[in-house]
Motif scaffolding. Structure first.
Motif, PDB file in Angstrom:
ATOM      1  N   ARG A  65       0.843  -1.203   0.000  1.00  0.00           N
ATOM      2  CA  ARG A  65       0.000   0.000   0.000  1.00  0.00           C
ATOM      3  C   ARG A  65       0.878   1.252   0.000  1.00  0.00           C
ATOM      4  NH1 ARG A  65       0.185   3.050   4.457  1.00  0.00           N
ATOM      5  NH2 ARG A  65      -0.501   2.324   6.505  1.00  0.00           N
ATOM      6  N   TYR A  67      -5.800  -6.715   1.334  1.00  0.00           N
ATOM      7  CA  TYR A  67      -6.739  -5.935   2.143  1.00  0.00           C
ATOM      8  C   TYR A  67      -7.048  -4.659   1.380  1.00  0.00           C
ATOM      9  CZ  TYR A  67      -8.637  -3.456   6.221  1.00  0.00           C
ATOM     10  OH  TYR A  67      -9.445  -2.767   7.089  1.00  0.00           O
ATOM     11  N   TYR A 110      -0.513  -7.328   2.044  1.00  0.00           N
ATOM     12  CA  TYR A 110       0.125  -7.207   3.361  1.00  0.00           C
ATOM     13  C   TYR A 110       0.638  -8.583   3.760  1.00  0.00           C
ATOM     14  CZ  TYR A 110      -2.579  -2.839   4.035  1.00  0.00           C
ATOM     15  OH  TYR A 110      -3.129  -1.585   3.922  1.00  0.00           O
ATOM     16  N   ARG A 144      -6.942  10.796   6.931  1.00  0.00           N
ATOM     17  CA  ARG A 144      -5.849  10.139   6.242  1.00  0.00           C
ATOM     18  C   ARG A 144      -6.261   9.703   4.846  1.00  0.00           C
ATOM     19  NH1 ARG A 144      -3.404   4.540   8.483  1.00  0.00           N
ATOM     20  NH2 ARG A 144      -4.595   3.655   6.761  1.00  0.00           N
TER      21      ARG A 144
HETATM   22  P1  5GP Z   1      -3.389  -0.077   7.322  1.00  0.00           P
HETATM   23  O1  5GP Z   1      -3.293   0.129   5.843  1.00  0.00           O
HETATM   24  O2  5GP Z   1      -4.538   0.688   7.932  1.00  0.00           O
HETATM   25  O3  5GP Z   1      -2.080   0.156   8.026  1.00  0.00           O
HETATM   26  O4  5GP Z   1      -3.732  -1.618   7.561  1.00  0.00           O
HETATM   27  C1  5GP Z   1      -4.868  -2.167   6.956  1.00  0.00           C
HETATM   28  C2  5GP Z   1      -5.147  -3.533   7.531  1.00  0.00           C
HETATM   29  O5  5GP Z   1      -4.127  -4.442   7.179  1.00  0.00           O
HETATM   30  C3  5GP Z   1      -5.240  -3.560   9.053  1.00  0.00           C
HETATM   31  O6  5GP Z   1      -6.405  -4.295   9.411  1.00  0.00           O
HETATM   32  C4  5GP Z   1      -4.007  -4.303   9.474  1.00  0.00           C
HETATM   33  O7  5GP Z   1      -4.238  -5.042  10.661  1.00  0.00           O
HETATM   34  C5  5GP Z   1      -3.810  -5.224   8.303  1.00  0.00           C
HETATM   35  N1  5GP Z   1      -2.420  -5.679   8.208  1.00  0.00           N
HETATM   36  C6  5GP Z   1      -1.302  -4.982   8.472  1.00  0.00           C
HETATM   37  N2  5GP Z   1      -0.228  -5.753   8.297  1.00  0.00           N
HETATM   38  C7  5GP Z   1      -0.682  -6.971   7.919  1.00  0.00           C
HETATM   39  C8  5GP Z   1      -0.044  -8.221   7.606  1.00  0.00           C
HETATM   40  O8  5GP Z   1       1.163  -8.376   7.644  1.00  0.00           O
HETATM   41  N3  5GP Z   1      -0.852  -9.239   7.257  1.00  0.00           N
HETATM   42  C9  5GP Z   1      -2.200  -9.125   7.198  1.00  0.00           C
HETATM   43  N4  5GP Z   1      -2.901 -10.223   6.877  1.00  0.00           N
HETATM   44  N5  5GP Z   1      -2.845  -7.983   7.499  1.00  0.00           N
HETATM   45  C10 5GP Z   1      -2.085  -6.914   7.851  1.00  0.00           C
END
Ligand code: 5GP
Length: 206
Positions: A53, A88, A93, A151
């Motif tokens: 991302r 996601y 991720y 954000r």
């Molecule tokens: P953000 O973009 O808001 O930092 O994260 C989005 C989502 O991705 C959050 O629900 C976070 O918990 C999840 N996430 C972050 N790192 C990982 C990862 O390494 N693996 C997975 N499966 N989800 C992740």
């Protein structure tokens, strides 16, 4: 017995390693709670995920995430370097396996902030992992928190909100979470998460 693949044992090593999974929809205060648990429990380590991302102004590369291109991420999937990985809201991720395994062998509390898809994979690979899901007090509060972070664009907020609703439902359906913590009050939620983890560690250490 020490096998060649294990790191040298350090004087600070213990047999008290625990993998802690913290999930919850974005905007629920999960990152704040995760970092507070990390600070409150000595010897705990936050696992820095890899992601494709885009980096936001609030992110520091190598601290919040390892920011990778799609190609770099896919190469790590191919090389089986991930303990789990998921898509996601259109971005990839993943949790790198090697640092997690090393720190667990060192007796550390290793904290993963990952989504439900990832948590399922972790529980399959490591059934002893302890998994907590953070819930918002209600949907209106969640939407308000997503907006106040300033954000994301309106479109991204809408997607995250929809995804949050789905994620809460699939967390409950999955049955993999050991505990649900409602973030009605941040300090209370942090204290509850710390208590749950400490209790679990005491039980496991016996
Ligand atoms: P953000 O973009 O808001 O930092 O994260 C989005 C989502 O991705 C959050 O629900 C976070 O918990 C999840 N996430 C972050 N790192 C990982 C990862 O390494 N693996 C997975 N499966 N989800 C992740």
């Amino acid at each position: 017995m020490t096998t060649p693949s294990e790191p040298h044992r350090l004087p600070s090593d213990t047999d008290n390693g625990l993998l802690l999974v913290i999930s919850g929809p974005s905007g629920v205060g999960k990152t704040t709670i995760t970092r507070a648990v990390e600070r409150s429990i000595p010897g705990s380590i936050f696992s820095i995920s890899a992601t494709t991302r885009p980096k936001s102004d609030a992110d520091t590369d190598g601290v919040d995430y390892h920011f990778l291109t799609d190609e770099q991420f896919d190469a790590k999937v191919e090389a089986d370097e991930f303990l789990e990985h998921a898509v996601y809201v259109g971005n990839k991720y993943g949790t790198l396996r090697a640092p997690v395994e090393v720190q667990l062998q060192r007796g550390r509390l290793v904290i993963l902030d990952i989504d439900v898809q990832g948590a399922k994979q972790v529980k399959r690979a490591m059934p002893d992992a302890f998994a907590i899901f953070i819930l918002p007090p209600d949907e209106a509060t969640l939407l308000e928190r997503l907006r106040s972070r300033k954000r994301d664009s309106d479109e991204a907020i809408r997607k995250r909100f929809e995804h949050a609703q789905t994620e809460i439902a699939s967390a409950r359906e999955s049955g993999i979470y050991d505990a649900y913590v409602e973030n009605d009050d941040l300090d209370r939620a942090i204290a509850e998460a710390v208590r749950l983890v400490t209790e679990r560690r005491d039980i496991t250490a016996d």
